[in-house]
Design a protein around this motif. Structure first.
Motif, short mmCIF file in Angstrom:
data_model
loop_
_atom_site.label_atom_id
_atom_site.label_comp_id
_atom_site.label_asym_id
_atom_site.label_seq_id
_atom_site.Cartn_x
_atom_site.Cartn_y
_atom_site.Cartn_z
N SER A 308 1.00 -0.80 0.12
CA SER A 308 0.25 -0.23 -0.26
C SER A 308 1.25 1.65 -0.24
O SER A 308 1.77 0.61 0.76
N ARG A 309 0.47 2.12 -0.51
CA ARG A 309 0.87 3.04 -0.56
C ARG A 309 1.08 4.09 0.56
O ARG A 309 2.54 4.24 1.74
N ALA A 310 0.63 3.62 2.04
CA ALA A 310 0.68 3.89 3.41
C ALA A 310 2.15 3.29 3.73
O ALA A 310 2.84 4.02 4.70
N PHE A 311 1.60 2.06 3.53
CA PHE A 311 3.11 1.25 3.96
C PHE A 311 4.18 2.17 3.34
O PHE A 311 5.52 1.87 4.04
N CYS A 312 4.28 2.26 2.32
CA CYS A 312 5.64 2.96 1.42
C CYS A 312 6.40 3.75 2.54
O CYS A 312 7.37 4.16 2.21
N GLU A 313 5.19 5.39 2.60
CA GLU A 313 5.33 5.74 3.52
C GLU A 313 6.09 5.46 4.38
O GLU A 313 7.20 6.26 5.09
N TYR A 314 5.72 4.63 5.44
CA TYR A 314 6.29 5.21 6.51
C TYR A 314 7.48 4.03 6.85
O TYR A 314 8.81 4.46 7.04
N ILE A 315 7.33 3.02 5.11
CA ILE A 315 9.00 1.87 5.65
C ILE A 315 9.92 2.67 4.43
O ILE A 315 10.84 2.16 5.37
N PHE A 316 10.06 4.19 3.86
CA PHE A 316 10.90 4.14 2.85
C PHE A 316 12.43 4.90 4.07
O PHE A 316 12.65 4.91 3.39
N PRO A 317 11.78 5.72 4.84
CA PRO A 317 12.52 5.86 5.46
C PRO A 317 13.63 5.01 6.75
O PRO A 317 14.47 5.26 6.54
N VAL A 318 12.81 3.72 6.53
CA VAL A 318 13.51 2.50 7.43
C VAL A 318 14.31 2.27 6.55
O VAL A 318 15.93 1.63 7.29
N VAL A 319 13.88 2.10 5.34
CA VAL A 319 14.68 1.70 4.52
C VAL A 319 16.62 2.57 4.06
O VAL A 319 17.36 2.04 3.98
N GLN A 320 15.78 3.43 3.84
CA GLN A 320 16.90 4.32 3.87
C GLN A 320 18.17 4.42 5.73
O GLN A 320 18.95 4.40 5.04
N ALA A 444 1.95 5.44 10.13
CA ALA A 444 2.96 5.64 11.32
C ALA A 444 3.15 4.20 12.26
O ALA A 444 3.97 4.32 12.83
N GLY A 445 3.72 3.33 11.28
CA GLY A 445 4.70 2.08 11.64
C GLY A 445 2.94 1.19 12.84
O GLY A 445 4.06 0.66 13.77
N ASN A 446 2.41 1.63 13.37
CA ASN A 446 1.28 1.62 14.04
C ASN A 446 0.39 -0.42 13.78
O ASN A 446 -0.92 0.45 13.57
N PHE A 447 0.47 -1.51 13.68
CA PHE A 447 0.24 -2.66 13.54
C PHE A 447 -0.36 -3.13 14.71
O PHE A 447 -1.73 -3.87 14.21
N ALA A 448 -0.59 -2.20 15.96
CA ALA A 448 -1.36 -2.83 16.81
C ALA A 448 -2.63 -3.19 16.77
O ALA A 448 -3.55 -4.89 17.17
N PRO A 449 -4.18 -2.53 16.39
CA PRO A 449 -4.94 -1.74 16.28
C PRO A 449 -5.38 -3.26 15.28
O PRO A 449 -6.43 -3.65 14.77
N ILE A 450 -4.89 -3.10 13.74
CA ILE A 450 -4.57 -3.97 12.91
C ILE A 450 -4.59 -5.56 12.94
O ILE A 450 -5.51 -6.81 13.60
N ASP A 451 -3.22 -5.44 14.07
CA ASP A 451 -3.05 -6.91 14.45
C ASP A 451 -4.38 -7.28 15.53
O ASP A 451 -5.17 -9.11 15.53
N GLU A 452 -5.03 -6.16 16.74
CA GLU A 452 -5.60 -6.95 17.35
C GLU A 452 -7.16 -7.33 16.50
O GLU A 452 -7.92 -8.17 16.69
N TRP A 453 -7.83 -6.17 14.90
CA TRP A 453 -8.21 -6.53 15.06
C TRP A 453 -8.57 -8.44 14.56
O TRP A 453 -9.71 -8.75 14.60
N LEU A 454 -7.38 -8.67 13.29
CA LEU A 454 -7.57 -10.24 13.11
C LEU A 454 -7.06 -10.84 14.16
O LEU A 454 -7.84 -11.79 14.17
N ARG A 455 -6.65 -11.09 15.33
CA ARG A 455 -6.32 -12.25 16.54
C ARG A 455 -7.75 -11.70 16.51
O ARG A 455 -7.95 -13.32 17.09
N GLU A 456 -8.58 -10.77 16.96
CA GLU A 456 -10.00 -11.31 18.25
C GLU A 456 -10.80 -12.40 16.99
O GLU A 456 -11.89 -12.95 17.06
N ARG A 457 -11.09 -11.31 15.64
CA ARG A 457 -11.50 -12.60 14.91
C ARG A 457 -11.47 -14.30 14.58
O ARG A 457 -11.77 -14.68 13.67
N ILE A 458 -10.38 -13.58 13.71
CA ILE A 458 -9.68 -14.68 13.49
C ILE A 458 -8.43 -15.77 14.18
O ILE A 458 -8.50 -16.86 14.17
N TRP A 459 -7.25 -14.68 14.31
CA TRP A 459 -6.02 -15.80 14.86
C TRP A 459 -6.34 -16.88 16.25
O TRP A 459 -5.85 -17.71 16.10
N GLN A 460 -7.08 -16.23 16.86
CA GLN A 460 -7.43 -16.69 18.33
C GLN A 460 -7.90 -17.76 17.86
O GLN A 460 -7.58 -18.83 18.75
#
Lengths: 498, 498
Positions: A308-320, A444-460
């Motif tokens: 996604s564009r959002a991830f590229c925006e987050y990760i680009f400075p990390v790549v550099q 923002a590199g904040n994956f917690a809300p995404i992980d929580e959504w998946l954990r609650e509905r799928i992973w657990q």
């Protein structure tokens, strides 16, 4: 035996099976990662013995008696116990329906098929593989007839790998995909190609490794429970339980994005497995339920989030930070990692063309099971469909019909789940966006809300629920592949200025 | 059961045991090398289950019946089969003599002792360890009385770890060592110390790793069958058979010699194991017979070969190839790696003082078994003997009586074999020199004649022969510790100009 005692024995049985799985998985993992080159025979000997011990345990008279006793007392079982008994009985019941001498002969055919395929692929020698592959398909037809005479043979095998799917559902799915993706790809190909020069340069493996750990942390993986190693082909494996997971990657020093997306993909698998509820450990309900749901996690992180564009925006400075030589902008990175072009090899395919590779395989399997196609005609049909769906000429069988080991490995009916997994993800995203600002979180590199959504509905849930139940619980909807095709159309229309 | 069938079942039993050993050894190895930090519980669970499965297999009624049938037909067995039955029955017979409830209680004591020791060492807290160690020694006395009432308890345990040794033989051995080494060390200490500055600098782990592989190749290890990894403490382990061996080392970036000698030491163990005759694979005769003979290989390569002037002449240009910053001469290296000085820690001891550390432990164990010493008085006695033998003041129990895990691990009577192994090597050298120009070979980096000598006389037999038989076959002589002390006297007299 009293029921309470049977329940305790059920726990003990699964704990033992988990320990055997730990052993055999670790022997496999060691072979792929750090074992010296000349010890394959020793590994094969131990794997054969331990697999047999585990098989004898799972199919002994005592085990079958135990499971049937529990199965006859369903009203007294918890939801967990019911599902455990169901899954444990599944393979036993299949075996009970196959005449013993045929079962043994089938095992021998599969060993020969696997051996033959490796050499045939290496030597581009379809003719050497054709006779044994014919036997493989014949056995799959016979087994389906023994086990589920009321069903079409291919339906039996589709359901075997992804509980609940059938030719009817796959036909509808792939028709929708084809109707949207084929014309979309044609329009993409009419446009100037996206530049991916930003991905190339020299990126030492040691720096890529440090970057990998940062990616794992950002995704929310626990480095205390998930290991990272390097192998020829990346994979994810759990060692006995979801409490010990390993992912692998492969570093290409001329392209940092290759390993980056391997780590994100395998990291998605690992998030799913390690997200199992604690009480599922050491039971057959531990870890992900199916290949389709598994790929829906790995490909969600790899493509829908990671490209996604959002991830590229987050990760680009990390790549550099890790690779200061990388110049340009996040937008350059976004365009580079989304360059779509038809190719010959499934495992190298991009987000847009991947499903077309699967469709070729699905078509061929379906026609083989329906006796509308013979194994001897597979290479010609393979090449014709690659031309039709992807527009590429297949130069030889090594880069064509011999490329995948699934058929030789007995995994016939397995391919569709890859494409289903890709499509599920788009529907998760739409649903997730109702309550989570996904782009803002990723940026923002904040994956917690995404992980929580998946954990609650799928992973657990691990394997407690069927794939279809998992999907419905996650989305509250029926599966609709147009959500995926719309996602692709919007993304690539914007990217290529269609 | 017919005898022929019993013989086939004997093979099958040992193959299964090898597979379980592969699994449990690999789980341990993975834990020490690449496992993430938070998965110890998962490892413990699988190890407990697999060890129990293996134990049940080895001690089942069916197994005992099989072994007793074979044991009753010795005249019909091959030499290999006889020894296999003997070794397999050894532990079973021991267990048969221990009352079951005592055996279970003993296992519990050992688990508690090991747990307690780790914390006690970390916290320098002898008092917390004393009660459980008292129980450990009490159980060892009781077990010896059950299993071999005709013997002194310590004799039982000495023989348990190194078949054939006793207090009588150890007393004679250690007396000779003490009479020679203690005055020799005094004379060394009266001289100016050897300079070891050449060993120090900055040596990146990645360069040391490349150097390690070169060392392994020079020694004659097959890199196809022997893997290398890094761990906190170096060790050697085989995975199910001598066909798959792993060694580990630890890189200290300020001293290249530390890992160099770890690799050579562990490489010696690996040469011994992997040198087993091919037909021993997947039997209990596979790999080295005892700790004493094992250490006689590892310490032979580490000290007698690896710390010889010839080896320093060979390796010095190789060292400079990997670490160009190293200045000086081969002679400087020779003097640096032979610097002798008494210290507190056994595993850091040099070639001259090592046996003194063992003597302290031997003395204490002997007196504890003879009821001439109580566990509560161990620390004071430990410190007194370190002062007497090594001339050092022990500052605390962490650097004293708590330093080794052997007693907490139930390995009481195990230490003497380390010193015996060191001494055996000097006698191998003397014998080897009758037919091999050892110095010329080492100086040329040509280890093949040395390896062949050891393979033919020692390695190929695995555990087929007893330690004493191995020694006699190698040297054609009885064991004579003055060969070792003479070797030390000549070497250190020349080095220190005594």
């Amino acid at each position: 035996m009293k029921l309470q005692e049977a329940k305790e024995k059920l726990i003990e049985l699964q704990q033992k099976m988990a320990a055997y799985n730990h052993a055999t998985s670790l022997i496999y993992y060691d072979g792929a990662t750090t074992a010296p080159k000349g010890v394959a025979d020793n590994r094969a000997q131990s794997l054969a013995i331990l697999s047999q011990e585990s098989y004898l345990l799972a199919t002994s008279e005592a085990t079958v008696g135990l499971l049937e006793l529990l199965d006859g007392n369903q009203a007294e079982l918890t939801q967990h116990e019911k599902r455990q008994v169901q899954l444990l009985l599944k393979d036993i019941r299949m075996m009970q329906k196959i005449p013993l001498e045929e079962y043994v002969a089938f095992q021998r055919v599969m060993v020969e098929a696997d051996d033959t395929w490796h050499t045939a692929k290496e030597k581009n020698d379809w003719k050497s593989f054709e006779p044994i592959l014919t036997k493989v398909f014949d056995y799959h037809k016979k087994i389906a007839a023994w086990c589920a005479p009321e069903k079409a043979a291919y339906d039996y095998w589709l359901d075997h790998y992804e509980e609940g799917i059938s030719m009817a559902s796959c036909d509808a799915f792939f028709t929708t995909l084809r109707e949207h993706i084929v014309p979309l790809l044609k329009r993409v190909q009419a446009k100037p190609q996206l530049d991916n020069a930003i991905l190339h340069g020299h990126f030492p493996a040691a720096d890529q490794e440090k970057f990998s750990f940062e990616l794992m942390k950002v995704m929310g993986l626990s480095l205390d429970r998930v290991g990272l190693a390097t192998t020829e082909h990346p994979f994810t494996i759990n060692l006995g339980s979801h409490l010990d997971e390993r992912i692998t990657t492969h570093y290409y020093e001329d392209d940092f994005s290759n390993s980056m997306y391997s780590v994100i993909h395998e990291g998605g698998h690992a998030l799913y497995d390690t997200g199992s509820a604690a009480e599922l450990a050491y039971t057959v309900l531990d870890c992900g339920v199916s290949m389709g749901i598994h790929e829906s996690q790995s490909r969600f992180f790899e493509n829908i989030i990671g490209r996604s564009r959002a991830f590229c925006e987050y990760i680009f400075p990390v790549v550099q930070k890790y690779f200061p030589q990388v110049q340009g902008t996040a937008e350059d990175l976004y365009r580079a990692v989304n360059r779509a072009e038809p190719g010959l090899i499934r495992i190298e395919a991009d987000e847009l063309t991947y499903a077309l590779h699967i469709m070729v395989r699905y078509e061929l399997e379906k026609r083989l099971f329906a006796n509308e196609l013979e194994v001897k005609d597979l290479p010609a049909e393979w090449n014709r469909l690659y031309k039709e769906y992807l527009g590429v000429e297949v130069p030889d069988d090594t880069h064509g019909v011999l490329q995948d080991g699934h058929w030789a490995g007995g995994n016939i009916g397995y391919f569709p789940s890859y494409a289903l997994g890709s499509a599920y993800g788009a529907q998760y995203l739409r649903k997730m966006k109702e309550t989570v600002d996904v782009d803002a979180c990723v940026r923002a590199g904040n994956f917690a809300p995404i992980d929580e959504w998946l954990r609650e509905r799928i992973w657990q849930y691990g394997s407690l629920l069927t794939p279809a139940e998992v999907f419905r619980r996650a989305t509250g909807e029926e599966f609709d592949p147009t959500v995926f095709t719309t996602y692709l159309e919007e993304k690539f229309t914007e990217l290529y200025g269609l």
